[in-house]
Enzyme design. Structure first.
Site, mmCIF file in Angstrom:
data_model
loop_
_atom_site.group_PDB
_atom_site.id
_atom_site.type_symbol
_atom_site.label_atom_id
_atom_site.label_comp_id
_atom_site.label_asym_id
_atom_site.label_seq_id
_atom_site.Cartn_x
_atom_site.Cartn_y
_atom_site.Cartn_z
ATOM 1 C CG ASP A 11 41.304 60.345 -46.769
ATOM 2 O OD1 ASP A 11 42.010 59.638 -46.049
ATOM 3 O OD2 ASP A 11 41.597 60.597 -47.973
ATOM 4 N NE ARG A 32 52.020 57.758 -39.807
ATOM 5 C CZ ARG A 32 51.503 58.145 -38.656
ATOM 6 N NH1 ARG A 32 52.188 58.941 -37.864
ATOM 7 N NH2 ARG A 32 50.309 57.760 -38.303
ATOM 8 C CB THR A 56 60.271 53.696 -38.091
ATOM 9 O OG1 THR A 56 59.739 53.978 -39.396
ATOM 10 C CG2 THR A 56 61.109 52.429 -38.136
ATOM 11 C CG ASP A 102 39.239 57.850 -48.758
ATOM 12 O OD1 ASP A 102 39.969 57.263 -49.579
ATOM 13 O OD2 ASP A 102 39.109 57.507 -47.570
HETATM 14 N N1 URA Z 1 44.846 63.955 -44.790
HETATM 15 C C1 URA Z 1 43.556 64.134 -45.150
HETATM 16 O O1 URA Z 1 43.165 63.754 -46.251
HETATM 17 N N2 URA Z 1 42.711 64.706 -44.282
HETATM 18 C C2 URA Z 1 43.094 65.136 -43.059
HETATM 19 O O2 URA Z 1 42.265 65.676 -42.308
HETATM 20 C C3 URA Z 1 44.440 64.945 -42.688
HETATM 21 C C4 URA Z 1 45.295 64.358 -43.584
#
Ligand code: URA
Length: 215
Positions: free
Chosen positions: A206, A110, A114, A209
């Site tokens: 995430d 991203r 923008t 991760d």
């Molecule tokens: N991407 C992720 O890995 N977790 C989220 O909660 C949102 C986007």
């Protein structure tokens, strides 16, 4: 509260095995290794649902007892497309189902100014227009990356596309359905909301991760 229960283009996989595995993935105590194994297992179940409409053709075979006309896949070729990097975590389970599928990769980030998705990597099979494409990304959050990735695939010629994720936010589903009404979404759950940091709540954190053990 957005309700997608009457939208035939949104499929929530309610099978008890899928729900059980998703709960284990949500649990913060689940280790990276277990999380990765569960992602692979769940992607088999998601792939099973995503491939529900694959065309069949009858072929004549001989069982040990007699001849019969039996259904087999009609040879419509598949392409799995992983949205980097977390998409890779739900790729292998699906490849277990269809080992001959081609695999494409698309990387987007991203732009901080923008806020638009910018493509940094793209590798797709040349004949993508003749394949059924299954786009995979574990988390459908805002929906912007998924919508941009699918727009890019369409630009490359893809016509028949399904999007598969583990978990979705209502905003992400609405965004993707609006941008690409022809694209069916298959997910294990649509959670309550997207928070101010772009995380799905209650979610699973995430996904990248947790899959790869980074922070
Ligand atoms: N991407 C992720 O890995 N977790 C989220 O909660 C949102 C986007």
């Amino acid at each position: 509260m957005m309700d997608f229960s009457h939208d035939p283009g949104v499929v929530v996989v309610t099978h008890p095995l899928a729900q059980h595995k998703l709960t284990l993935m949500r649990d913060a105590r689940t280790s990276t290794g277990e999380f990765r194994t569960l992602a692979r297992e769940l992607s088999v179940l998601l792939g099973y649902e995503a491939m529900r409409d694959l065309p069949l053709e009858n072929v004549e075979i001989e069982t040990p007892l007699e001849r019969m006309d039996a259904p087999r896949l009609a040879g419509k070729k598949l392409c799995l497309v992983s949205i980097l990097r977390a998409g890779n975590g739900i790729l292998d389970g699906m490849l277990d189902l269809v080992p001959s599928a081609r695999v494409g990769h698309i990387g987007l980030f991203r732009d901080p100014e923008t806020l638009e998705p910018v493509e940094y990597y793209l590798k797709l099979p040349d004949d993508i227009g003749r394949r059924i494409c299954i786009v995979v990304d574990p988390m459908l959050a805002t929906g912007h990356s998924a919508a941009a990735a699918i727009a890019r695939l369409k630009q490359a010629g893809a016509e028949n596309i399904v999007f598969v994720c583990l978990l979705a936010a209502p905003q992400g589903v609405a965004c993707l359905r609006a941008a690409h009404p022809d694209v069916r979404i298959v997910t294990c759950a649509i959670d309550r909301e997207l928070d101010g940091h772009g995380y799905i709540r209650p979610g699973l954190g995430d996904a990248g991760d947790r899959l790869f053990g980074t922070k």
